[in-house]
Design a protein around this motif. Sequence first.
Motif, PDB file in Angstrom:
ATOM      1  N   LYS A  55       3.934 -12.580   3.511  1.00 13.75           N
ATOM      2  CA  LYS A  55       5.123 -12.363   2.681  1.00 13.75           C
ATOM      3  C   LYS A  55       6.296 -11.898   3.541  1.00 13.75           C
ATOM      4  O   LYS A  55       7.431 -12.348   3.357  1.00 13.75           O
ATOM      5  CB  LYS A  55       4.810 -11.332   1.596  1.00 13.75           C
ATOM      6  CG  LYS A  55       5.930 -11.107   0.612  1.00 13.75           C
ATOM      7  CD  LYS A  55       5.515 -10.132  -0.481  1.00 13.75           C
ATOM      8  CE  LYS A  55       6.649  -9.900  -1.459  1.00 13.75           C
ATOM      9  NZ  LYS A  55       6.284  -8.964  -2.526  1.00 13.75           N
ATOM     10  N   THR A  56       6.026 -11.033   4.492  1.00 15.92           N
ATOM     11  CA  THR A  56       7.077 -10.536   5.381  1.00 15.92           C
ATOM     12  C   THR A  56       7.611 -11.651   6.264  1.00 15.92           C
ATOM     13  O   THR A  56       8.824 -11.807   6.414  1.00 15.92           O
ATOM     14  CB  THR A  56       6.546  -9.368   6.242  1.00 15.92           C
ATOM     15  OG1 THR A  56       6.154  -8.309   5.378  1.00 15.92           O
ATOM     16  CG2 THR A  56       7.593  -8.871   7.210  1.00 15.92           C
ATOM     17  N   ASP A  63       7.384  -1.493   9.979  1.00 11.53           N
ATOM     18  CA  ASP A  63       6.984  -2.478  10.985  1.00 11.53           C
ATOM     19  C   ASP A  63       8.228  -3.080  11.632  1.00 11.53           C
ATOM     20  O   ASP A  63       9.318  -3.045  11.053  1.00 11.53           O
ATOM     21  CB  ASP A  63       6.145  -3.586  10.351  1.00 11.53           C
ATOM     22  CG  ASP A  63       5.132  -4.169  11.326  1.00 11.53           C
ATOM     23  OD1 ASP A  63       5.226  -3.896  12.542  1.00 11.53           O
ATOM     24  OD2 ASP A  63       4.237  -4.903  10.872  1.00 11.53           O
ATOM     25  N   THR A 109      10.745  -1.134  -0.523  1.00  7.79           N
ATOM     26  CA  THR A 109      10.555  -1.659   0.828  1.00  7.79           C
ATOM     27  C   THR A 109      11.536  -2.804   1.034  1.00  7.79           C
ATOM     28  O   THR A 109      11.627  -3.706   0.205  1.00  7.79           O
ATOM     29  CB  THR A 109       9.116  -2.168   1.020  1.00  7.79           C
ATOM     30  OG1 THR A 109       8.208  -1.101   0.732  1.00  7.79           O
ATOM     31  CG2 THR A 109       8.894  -2.645   2.444  1.00  7.79           C
ATOM     32  N   ASN A 110      12.269  -2.728   2.136  1.00 10.09           N
ATOM     33  CA  ASN A 110      13.275  -3.742   2.454  1.00 10.09           C
ATOM     34  C   ASN A 110      13.022  -4.326   3.837  1.00 10.09           C
ATOM     35  O   ASN A 110      12.428  -3.678   4.695  1.00 10.09           O
ATOM     36  CB  ASN A 110      14.680  -3.131   2.420  1.00 10.09           C
ATOM     37  CG  ASN A 110      15.046  -2.636   1.047  1.00 10.09           C
ATOM     38  OD1 ASN A 110      14.757  -3.273   0.050  1.00 10.09           O
ATOM     39  ND2 ASN A 110      15.680  -1.479   0.975  1.00 10.09           N
ATOM     40  N   ALA A 111      13.499  -5.542   4.039  1.00  5.12           N
ATOM     41  CA  ALA A 111      13.451  -6.211   5.337  1.00  5.12           C
ATOM     42  C   ALA A 111      14.881  -6.536   5.738  1.00  5.12           C
ATOM     43  O   ALA A 111      15.633  -7.106   4.956  1.00  5.12           O
ATOM     44  CB  ALA A 111      12.622  -7.490   5.248  1.00  5.12           C
ATOM     45  N   ASN A 157      11.116  -3.756   8.828  1.00  8.40           N
ATOM     46  CA  ASN A 157      10.679  -3.405   7.478  1.00  8.40           C
ATOM     47  C   ASN A 157      10.767  -1.888   7.352  1.00  8.40           C
ATOM     48  O   ASN A 157      10.233  -1.172   8.200  1.00  8.40           O
ATOM     49  CB  ASN A 157       9.236  -3.830   7.236  1.00  8.40           C
ATOM     50  CG  ASN A 157       9.075  -5.313   7.104  1.00  8.40           C
ATOM     51  OD1 ASN A 157       9.976  -6.080   7.407  1.00  8.40           O
ATOM     52  ND2 ASN A 157       7.916  -5.735   6.658  1.00  8.40           N
ATOM     53  N   GLU A 212       0.375  -9.452   2.841  1.00  5.70           N
ATOM     54  CA  GLU A 212       1.628  -8.729   3.085  1.00  5.70           C
ATOM     55  C   GLU A 212       2.321  -9.252   4.336  1.00  5.70           C
ATOM     56  O   GLU A 212       3.541  -9.388   4.368  1.00  5.70           O
ATOM     57  CB  GLU A 212       1.362  -7.227   3.196  1.00  5.70           C
ATOM     58  CG  GLU A 212       1.044  -6.583   1.874  1.00  5.70           C
ATOM     59  CD  GLU A 212       0.729  -5.105   1.988  1.00  5.70           C
ATOM     60  OE1 GLU A 212       0.866  -4.525   3.097  1.00  5.70           O
ATOM     61  OE2 GLU A 212       0.348  -4.514   0.962  1.00  5.70           O
ATOM     62  N   ILE A 269      11.586  -6.428  -0.413  1.00  7.56           N
ATOM     63  CA  ILE A 269      10.204  -6.897  -0.459  1.00  7.56           C
ATOM     64  C   ILE A 269       9.474  -6.317  -1.668  1.00  7.56           C
ATOM     65  O   ILE A 269       8.689  -6.997  -2.308  1.00  7.56           O
ATOM     66  CB  ILE A 269       9.465  -6.540   0.845  1.00  7.56           C
ATOM     67  CG1 ILE A 269      10.112  -7.292   2.006  1.00  7.56           C
ATOM     68  CG2 ILE A 269       7.983  -6.867   0.750  1.00  7.56           C
ATOM     69  CD1 ILE A 269       9.551  -6.959   3.357  1.00  7.56           C
ATOM     70  N   ALA A 314       9.827 -13.849   4.335  1.00  8.59           N
ATOM     71  CA  ALA A 314      11.137 -13.216   4.129  1.00  8.59           C
ATOM     72  C   ALA A 314      12.005 -13.393   5.371  1.00  8.59           C
ATOM     73  O   ALA A 314      13.197 -13.721   5.264  1.00  8.59           O
ATOM     74  CB  ALA A 314      10.975 -11.732   3.799  1.00  8.59           C
ATOM     75  N   TYR A 315      11.441 -13.203   6.560  1.00  2.00           N
ATOM     76  CA  TYR A 315      12.227 -13.367   7.789  1.00  2.00           C
ATOM     77  C   TYR A 315      12.603 -14.823   8.044  1.00  2.00           C
ATOM     78  O   TYR A 315      13.666 -15.098   8.596  1.00  2.00           O
ATOM     79  CB  TYR A 315      11.517 -12.743   8.990  1.00  2.00           C
ATOM     80  CG  TYR A 315      11.621 -11.233   8.953  1.00  2.00           C
ATOM     81  CD1 TYR A 315      12.869 -10.609   8.950  1.00  2.00           C
ATOM     82  CD2 TYR A 315      10.500 -10.431   8.870  1.00  2.00           C
ATOM     83  CE1 TYR A 315      12.984  -9.237   8.878  1.00  2.00           C
ATOM     84  CE2 TYR A 315      10.606  -9.052   8.798  1.00  2.00           C
ATOM     85  CZ  TYR A 315      11.853  -8.469   8.806  1.00  2.00           C
ATOM     86  OH  TYR A 315      11.966  -7.103   8.726  1.00  2.00           O
TER      87      TYR A 315
END
Length: 193
Positions: A40-41, A76, A103-105, A92, A37, A120, A44-45
Motif C-alpha cells: 500500500k505504501t 519508515d 498516517t501520512n506519506a 511515512n 502495508e 494512508i 502511494a509513492y
Amino acid sequence: MKNYLRTGSVLLIIAAVAAGLLAVVNGLTEGVIAEAEFEKTVAAYEEIYGDKADSFEPMEDSKKAPILEKYESIQDIFVAKKGDEIVGYGINHTTNGYGGEMTNAIGLLNDGTIAGFRNIQNAETPGIGTQITEPTYYESFNGKSIKNGELKGSKEPAADDEIMMITGATVSSTGVLNGLNEILPAYEEISAQ
C-alpha cells in the motif's frame, strides 16, 4: 468460597487458552499484514512520484535507525530512484487530526520541492476531515517548496511554500501541516547522508 475459586480457575484457564490462540493467529497473520502495508505504501509513492521515480526501496536500517530514534513520528523512510539515481525520499509519519492519529506519506525531491502527499490511514470525520484524502487537497502539495524548512497553510495557497487549509476541517489540515513541519528537519538529515 469454593464456588468462587472454581469459577475463577475456569475463567483463568479460558483466558489463557484465548490468549494463546490469539498469539498463534497473530503469528500467522503478522507477515501478511506487514506485506500488505508495504504494498500500500509503495503504491502511494508510485502515485506521488509519477514518472519522477521508478523504484522505492526502504532505507538501509543502519541509516534509518538514528533518524527514527530522533524523530518519533516517522514510521519508515523510502529511497525514491529514477534508474540508479536517488531523486528523493518518501517519509511515512504520524500526526494527530480531529479523529486522532493519522498516517501520512510525503514524497520529497532532492530539488527542494514536494513530489506529493497522500494520507494512508485516518479516523477523521467522513465528508469533512476525510477531505485530506481527496485530489483537490493532496494535489495542492505538488511542486511546493521546502527550501525554507517550513510550510505554511492558506485557504487559497499561492506562495511556493503554502499548502491548502480546508475550511470546516481545520484540525485535520492543521494536523497534516504540523506533521510535515515536524519531519522537514529529518529530511535535511536524510538527504545529507
